[in-house]
Write an enzyme that holds these catalytic residues in place. Structure first.
Site, PDB file in Angstrom:
ATOM      1  N   TYR A 249      -4.845 -19.887   4.978  1.00 29.32           N
ATOM      2  CA  TYR A 249      -4.514 -18.654   4.262  1.00 29.32           C
ATOM      3  C   TYR A 249      -4.924 -18.736   2.798  1.00 29.32           C
ATOM      4  O   TYR A 249      -5.533 -17.816   2.242  1.00 29.32           O
ATOM      5  CB  TYR A 249      -3.020 -18.357   4.379  1.00 29.32           C
ATOM      6  CG  TYR A 249      -2.583 -17.131   3.616  1.00 29.32           C
ATOM      7  CD1 TYR A 249      -2.925 -15.861   4.055  1.00 29.32           C
ATOM      8  CD2 TYR A 249      -1.836 -17.243   2.444  1.00 29.32           C
ATOM      9  CE1 TYR A 249      -2.530 -14.725   3.352  1.00 29.32           C
ATOM     10  CE2 TYR A 249      -1.434 -16.124   1.735  1.00 29.32           C
ATOM     11  CZ  TYR A 249      -1.785 -14.871   2.196  1.00 29.32           C
ATOM     12  OH  TYR A 249      -1.403 -13.763   1.485  1.00 29.32           O
TER      13      TYR A 249
ATOM     14  N   PRO B 109      -0.443 -11.540  -7.112  1.00 30.93           N
ATOM     15  CA  PRO B 109       1.017 -11.562  -7.036  1.00 30.93           C
ATOM     16  C   PRO B 109       1.570 -12.849  -6.444  1.00 30.93           C
ATOM     17  O   PRO B 109       0.874 -13.601  -5.765  1.00 30.93           O
ATOM     18  CB  PRO B 109       1.324 -10.371  -6.109  1.00 30.93           C
ATOM     19  CG  PRO B 109       0.119 -10.262  -5.237  1.00 30.93           C
ATOM     20  CD  PRO B 109      -1.046 -10.671  -6.099  1.00 30.93           C
TER      21      PRO B 109
ATOM     22  N   LYS C 251      -7.824 -16.377   0.851  1.00 29.93           N
ATOM     23  CA  LYS C 251      -7.553 -15.519  -0.307  1.00 29.93           C
ATOM     24  C   LYS C 251      -8.431 -15.916  -1.496  1.00 29.93           C
ATOM     25  O   LYS C 251      -8.938 -15.059  -2.225  1.00 29.93           O
ATOM     26  CB  LYS C 251      -6.073 -15.607  -0.708  1.00 29.93           C
ATOM     27  CG  LYS C 251      -5.107 -15.121   0.357  1.00 29.93           C
ATOM     28  CD  LYS C 251      -5.323 -13.662   0.713  1.00 29.93           C
ATOM     29  CE  LYS C 251      -4.843 -12.713  -0.357  1.00 29.93           C
ATOM     30  NZ  LYS C 251      -4.899 -11.291   0.089  1.00 29.93           N
TER      31      LYS C 251
ATOM     32  N   GLY D  61       0.804  -1.209   0.000  1.00 33.19           N
ATOM     33  CA  GLY D  61       0.000   0.000   0.000  1.00 33.19           C
ATOM     34  C   GLY D  61       0.840   1.263   0.000  1.00 33.19           C
ATOM     35  O   GLY D  61       0.531   2.241  -0.708  1.00 33.19           O
TER      36      GLY D  61
END
Length: 337
Positions: free
Chosen positions: A153, A182, A157, A15
């Protein structure tokens, strides 16, 4: 008048770089922080790359709460949703905060009439359940979230990105969605306070890692990842598309060798010793449960294709070893090791 872009999670590693690059390219930027006290850290971080004076604003909003999102999106033209309410080792239910946070951003963005939202997903949402599967896969593959062997995880996602596409399928307004997936993100840091995925390089440099597991990473430089986000944000061809942004494949041992060979005295503590798979599994089972999430990736064979991002967006990432070395030199310069 410059367009206004909202970046979620400006205090984060990705970010922060998004904020800096948007400012560099002439956009006005607003970024979300969980509390006003975090604003100064964002300004200090990006100031090393670009002067944010007069073009960087803030909104207090948390992905785990409805509060603040309507105000955060007011007057916004475009959104880079890069924030995540969780990390790889976060305890408890990972799916709910990841999915609900994404939906909060999309509801507010569509209500505000934002032109496009670019969401950061992950390559492991477009991967075979087993990393040991041979071959090269692309964006048409979706990870199976119902596979019982999937680590939490990866499931979170995958389900968060699925929820985003399902939400947009029921939306008939002007807002468009694009997702970027990514691989392992390295490259320079803006501040030692936000290391994100580059902690592994810091651990190698410090000598904390006495050896390296047989794990391969598709390395993408954070600057190239930001570039593909901005290309996806502006290209007409990117609307409604997924883009893998995984970069070149390196075994962790190759990363360690690049650090030893490329850093001189600063690389002297980097271990290039290969840890046998059995040893990693035994330690994960009996001594360090935090390693259990990496054991499925031992001896990884699956790769991803980035042909779509290259052909549709003109994206050209730098070599992986360059990203790793730039990351290490940045960590050293910031006193992080």
């Amino acid at each position: 008048m410059p367009e206004l872009v909202l970046v979620t999670g400006g205090t984060g590693y990705i970010g922060g770089w998004c904020v800096a690059e948007l400012l560099r390219r002439g956009y006005d930027v607003r970024t979300t922080v969980r509390s006003p006290e975090r604003e100064r850290s964002v300004v200090e971080a990006v100031s090393g790359e670009v002067d944010p004076a007069g073009r960087l604003g803030f909104a207090v909003a948390d992905l785990t709460s409805d509060a603040g999102w309507e105000a955060a999106l007011k007057g916004v033209d475009l959104v880079l949703h890069v924030a995540s309410p969780l990390g790889v080792t976060a305890p408890g239910d990972l799916v709910t905060p990841a999915r609900d946070g994404t939906l909060r951003v999309l509801r507010a963005a569509t209500a505000a009439g934002v032109r496009r939202v670019v969401m950061t997903s992950a390559a492991n949402a477009a991967s075979p359940s087993s990393y040991a599967t041979e071959g090269v896969t692309d964006e048409t593959l979706w990870t199976d979230p119902d596979d019982p062997t999937l680590i939490p995880y990866r499931r979170s996602k995958t389900l968060a990105e699925r929820a985003a596409w399902d939400f947009m399928a029921g939306h008939d307004g002007p807002t468009e969605l694009t997702t970027v997936l990514p691989g392992a993100v390295f490259g320079p840091v803006l501040t030692a306070d936000t290391l994100g995925s580059v902690r592994i390089v810091a651990r190698m440099l410090s000598g904390e890692m006495r050896g390296v597991p047989r794990i391969g990473l598709e390395v993408v430089d954070v600057r190239d990842l930001v570039d593909v986000h901005l290309r996806a944000m502006t290209s007409p061809a990117a609307a409604g598309q997924r883009f893998l942004a995984t970069g070149e494949f390196l075994w962790m041992r190759e990363m360690a060798e690049a650090l030893r060979d490329g850093l001189g005295a600063h690389g002297r503590r980097v271990s290039t010793r290969q840890i046998p798979d059995l040893a990693v599994r035994l330690v994960a089972r009996f001594r360090d449960p935090s390693l259990r999430e990496i054991t499925p990736a031992l001896g990884r064979r699956n790769r991803h294709s980035t042909d779509k991002a290259r052909e549709l967006l003109g994206w050209e990432p730098r070599p992986a070893r360059e990203a790793v070395l730039d990351c290490a030199e940045s960590l050293i310069a910031h006193g992080a090791v």
